[in-house]
Design a protein around this motif. Sequence first.
Motif, mmCIF file in Angstrom:
data_model
loop_
_atom_site.group_PDB
_atom_site.id
_atom_site.type_symbol
_atom_site.label_atom_id
_atom_site.label_comp_id
_atom_site.label_asym_id
_atom_site.label_seq_id
_atom_site.Cartn_x
_atom_site.Cartn_y
_atom_site.Cartn_z
ATOM 1 N N UNK A 126 0.822 -1.206 0.000
ATOM 2 C CA UNK A 126 0.000 0.000 0.000
ATOM 3 C C UNK A 126 0.861 1.263 0.000
ATOM 4 N N UNK A 127 1.918 1.268 0.822
ATOM 5 C CA UNK A 127 2.793 2.437 0.867
ATOM 6 C C UNK A 127 3.404 2.701 -0.502
ATOM 7 N N UNK A 128 3.825 1.651 -1.166
ATOM 8 C CA UNK A 128 4.414 1.800 -2.493
ATOM 9 C C UNK A 128 3.414 2.422 -3.473
ATOM 10 N N UNK A 129 2.151 2.077 -3.330
ATOM 11 C CA UNK A 129 1.148 2.582 -4.267
ATOM 12 C C UNK A 129 0.736 4.026 -3.990
ATOM 13 N N UNK A 130 0.973 4.548 -2.767
ATOM 14 C CA UNK A 130 0.515 5.898 -2.438
ATOM 15 C C UNK A 130 1.641 6.875 -2.095
ATOM 16 N N UNK A 131 2.869 6.407 -2.054
ATOM 17 C CA UNK A 131 3.977 7.271 -1.619
ATOM 18 C C UNK A 131 4.134 8.521 -2.495
ATOM 19 N N UNK A 132 3.953 8.383 -3.792
ATOM 20 C CA UNK A 132 4.092 9.542 -4.687
ATOM 21 C C UNK A 132 2.973 10.550 -4.456
ATOM 22 N N UNK A 133 1.784 10.063 -4.121
ATOM 23 C CA UNK A 133 0.665 10.968 -3.833
ATOM 24 C C UNK A 133 0.931 11.748 -2.549
#
Length: 98
Positions: free
Chosen positions: A21-28
């Motif tokens: 999950x962190x990988x999927x939202x870190x850029x946001x």
Amino acid sequence: MFVRIVKMSFHEENIPKFLENFDSIKEKIRGSEGNRFLELYQDKYNPCIFFTYSYWETEEDLENYRRSALFDEVWTFTKQLFNDKPEAWSVDKLVSLT
């Protein structure tokens, strides 16, 4: 600018879910207004403990993020994975040597 440090502890079986999950939202998160830096750390001796380390321009920027739909999504998912209460600190950087 100030630094926000958040300590989170997870059930071992939930670590892969958290990391995915962190990988999927870190850029946001990093793209949030006022966010200038974001890192994730894992404790060297207890792999269930993680820290986020982020720089924010102002406290208002952090509070705007914390009131956002993105934060609600992130926190709603993440808090289900904890094995202990999270801790957070807002600190001012006094010295930095590079």
